[in-house]
Scaffold this motif. Structure first.
Motif: not given
Length: 379
Positions: A84-85, A110-112, A188-190, A196-198
């Motif tokens: 997701i950009l 592990k970098v999200a 997205r997986e992280a 979730g996002l926000f």
């Protein structure tokens, strides 16, 4: 795999079109889909976007202004994409940026999130402030209770300066504690594993810092890559409804503190706030001449080989934009002047170690830009 790019427009349609075009023209390891959400509640903005957005860009026009976070959530819920950009409407990717950020996320499971170096101007002379650490967001605001020029404000200003220089001068990717939601690539997986996002309670501001704190708490890391570059003509959409956005900032900050300051952290916050009220005022900004037009500063001889000029709307320079240079003068030209929203600004010039920092300071006032309307022939 696919990258989903989200751009939320608010009354800057022309800039949003350029932002979308910069994504489509970027080199990418995977197919990239661009979605623009128009939060303007303005039929003219919608019309401009429908006419000018490049072919293939999806436009979503909600009936009401959802706020930045909820607009991004809406797109993520309804469009697919492994990465997701997020890109501000007044920003654009420079060549190679997207591909570098994709490489960062692919290298470590592990970098999200990965963020770029951000410049204010098209010439990439001025660096925009790096994201503050969560500590600064949680505790530095209590320093606003301290009088102008007090020791705590000077200390935090120097702390911020060291943090900024380290980020601006970095060359290799490095792990950081925070990034900006205005230009970041996410897994997205992280996001799904971190809740979730926000968080929908944040209409605007602090939703990104909250997200990155959740990602780190879930065991993920954040990476800043200076080799990935973005130009962000900062504050262009904020020039609309300035007072309303200032109020939203304060409201979101209160919600952020309520969510993250619990137990011992809350007591530390209260104690620090009380102590800072006892600080002595030691400000002399009223003695500094105020410019009302583009200006030139002479650089002290002791730092002409390597200096840093910073400017900020805050007299404590938290945060501040900065430009490195060499030579006898700093020119704040009309090009830079015209990019600023109306208001009071502060500048300081010194060596990278802080030498001459208190001897070379400046203020300037940018006034409202007046547009002369054409008069009718019969007037």
């Amino acid at each position: 795999m696919q990258t989903l790019a989200i751009i939320v427009n608010y009354k800057v349609a022309a800039l949003t079109v350029e932002a979308a075009r910069s994504v489509l023209e970027s080199e990418s390891l995977f197919p990239c889909r661009v979605v623009v959400v128009d939060n303007s509640e303005d039929a003219r903005e919608e019309s401009l976007l429908r006419f000018a957005l490049p072919r293939g860009v999806d436009l979503v026009v909600p009936p009401d202004n959802l706020g930045f976070g909820q607009a991004c959530n809406l797109v993520m819920e309804n469009f697919s994409g492994d990465f997701i950009l997020l890109l501000n409407p007044d920003a654009r990717l420079l060549p190679g940026c997207l591909q570098r950020l994709q490489h960062v996320l692919l290298q470590e499971k592990k970098v999200a999130a990965a963020g770029p170096q951000v410049y204010w101007d098209d010439h990439c002379n001025y660096y925009l402030p790096p994201p503050s650490t969560p500590f600064m967001f949680l505790y530095a605001p209590v320093a606003t209770k301290a009088p102008p020029g007090s020791w705590i404000k000077k200390y935090l200003g120097l702390f911020w300066r060291r943090h900024a220089i380290k980020t601006w001068r970095s060359e290799a990717p490095m792990e950081v504690r925070n990034l900006s939601g205005g230009h970041v690539l996410l897994k997205r997986e992280a996001l799904e594993r971190a809740g979730g996002l926000f968080d929908p309670r944040f209409f605007l501001y602090f939703e990104d810092t909250d997200l990155f704190m959740r990602l780190r708490k879930a065991g993920y890391s954040l990476v800043f890559d200076a080799g990935a570059r973005v130009v962000h003509h900062y504050d262009q959409s904020a020039q609309h409804d300035t007072e309303k956005k200032r109020q939203l900032f304060m409201e979101s900050h209160e919600k952020f503190l309520e969510k993250h300051l619990t137990g011992g952290k809350l007591w530390i916050h209260k104690i620090l706030g009380g102590l800072f009220l006892l600080c002595r005022e030691n400000s002399d900004w009223e003695k500094i001449p105020v410019f009302t037009a583009p200006f030139r500063l002479e650089v002290p001889a002791s730092v002409r080989k390597n200096w840093l000029f910073e400017w900020s709307p805050a007299p404590d320079f938290i945060p501040a934009a900065g430009m490195f240079g060499r030579g006898e003068y700093v020119d704040f030209s009309a090009e830079y002047w015209d990019m600023l929203a109306p208001g009071r600004y502060y500048g300081r010039l010194g060596g990278l170690s802080g030498k001459s920092l208190d001897r070379c300071r400046v203020c300037w006032d940018v006034r409202e830009k007046v547009v002369m309307k054409e008069r009718k022939m019969d007037e």
